[in-house]
Design a protein around this motif. Structure first.
Motif, PDB file in Angstrom:
ATOM      1  N   LYS A 131      10.457 -42.612 -31.405  1.00  0.00           N
ATOM      2  CA  LYS A 131      10.918 -44.157 -31.797  1.00  0.00           C
ATOM      3  C   LYS A 131      11.904 -44.469 -32.727  1.00  0.00           C
ATOM      4  O   LYS A 131      13.055 -44.809 -32.555  1.00  0.00           O
ATOM      5  N   GLY A 157       6.056 -45.990 -29.295  1.00  0.00           N
ATOM      6  CA  GLY A 157       5.816 -45.316 -30.459  1.00  0.00           C
ATOM      7  C   GLY A 157       4.293 -44.983 -30.686  1.00  0.00           C
ATOM      8  O   GLY A 157       4.028 -44.518 -31.699  1.00  0.00           O
ATOM      9  N   PHE A 165       5.781 -41.902 -32.519  1.00  0.00           N
ATOM     10  CA  PHE A 165       6.452 -42.524 -33.442  1.00  0.00           C
ATOM     11  C   PHE A 165       7.792 -42.106 -34.013  1.00  0.00           C
ATOM     12  O   PHE A 165       8.557 -42.558 -34.213  1.00  0.00           O
TER      13      PHE A 165
END
Length: 267
Positions: free
Chosen positions: A129, A114, A126
């Motif tokens: 993720k 991330g 991010f």
């Protein structure tokens, strides 16, 4: 019958084969799940595993990045991999095996780290993720009738307050932000998964499986996080005998920043 299963983010299997061999010789798990193997399938060091009895191998690799593998002394069937988020990353593999009269589907995951900035707009890693964890919420521990499930891997999230060295100081740090911890907790709840590590060692005891390379003296500082996990369907919970986090492996020669986690079952 007993079953021992280990999970380990090895951070390049070819680079760290000496410590992988050391671990296998000392602990001899029935099944070993590796993450971040960082090599294509045809370059995977299959022979050293086979020589130690791990002749059943499920490998899903990728050049230089990602990669997951299941190495087993028990026969593996119905090997499958999922392309979560549809970006072609080798981050999941699963297989079916039998132990103690149970048929078990084993999932091995490597969740995206991330990046450093916990902001979807500023940091696409991010966002990836979060999307990955969102798809994990669709995976149920009782998805296959008559079968048990185990899910292991580097999930790159420390979901509980005592899974990190300082809950307050890490709330804005990737791996322990509320959006991540709530997402992983929801994936566990929606999938009816049992957190075997916390079943064996409940909070408030601290549990860590990862210590940063950036720490000059990782052991003394002890600023760890529990990024590696072992989950199961609830029917396997009563069979869990032990969980072992091999902390000393972080101090081995040329170590991974993660250490092996072993689960032992008795049937």
């Amino acid at each position: 019958m007993t079953l021992s299963l280990a999970t380990w983010n090895i951070n390049s299997v070819r680079l760290r084969m000496p410590i992988v061999e050391k671990f296998l010789d000392e602990k001899q798990p029935d099944v070993l799940c590796l993450q971040e193997t960082k090599c294509q399938d045809d370059l995977f060091p299959a022979e050293p595993f086979a020589q130690r009895g791990y002749v059943h191998q499920a490998i899903h690799g990728q050049k230089s990045y990602n990669g997951v593998a299941i190495l087993s002394r028990l026969p593996l069937a119905e090997i499958d991999s999922r392309d979560l988020c549809g970006v072609g990353h080798a981050r999941h593999i699963s297989a079916v095996f039998e132990a103690g009269g149970k048929v078990i589907r084993l999932h091995n995951f490597y969740v995206p780290a991330g990046g450093d900035e916990p902001d979807r707009e500023a940091n696409p890693k991010f966002g990836h993720k979060l999307d990955f964890v969102e798809e994990m919420k669709l995976l149920h521990s009782e998805a296959e009738a008559g079968r048990s499930s185990i899910l292991v891997g580097d999930l790159n999230i420390a979901p509980l307050e005592h899974d990190v060295w300082s809950h307050k100081q890490l709330l804005k740090i990737v791996s322990h932000t509320p959006i991540e911890t709530e997402g992983l907790t929801e994936a566990m709840r929606k999938g009816n998964w049992l957190d075997l590590m916390r079943q064996h060692t409940p909070e408030p005891t601290k549990l860590y499986t990862w210590w940063s390379y950036r720490s000059a003296d990782w052991s003394a500082a002890d600023k760890g996080r529990r990024l590696d996990h072992v989950w199961s369907s609830h029917d396997l919970g009563p069979h869990l005998e032990a969980i072992e986090i091999l902390r000393e492996a972080r101090g081995w020669d040329k170590p991974s920043d993660h250490v092996p986690v072993m689960a032992r079952f008795a049937f």
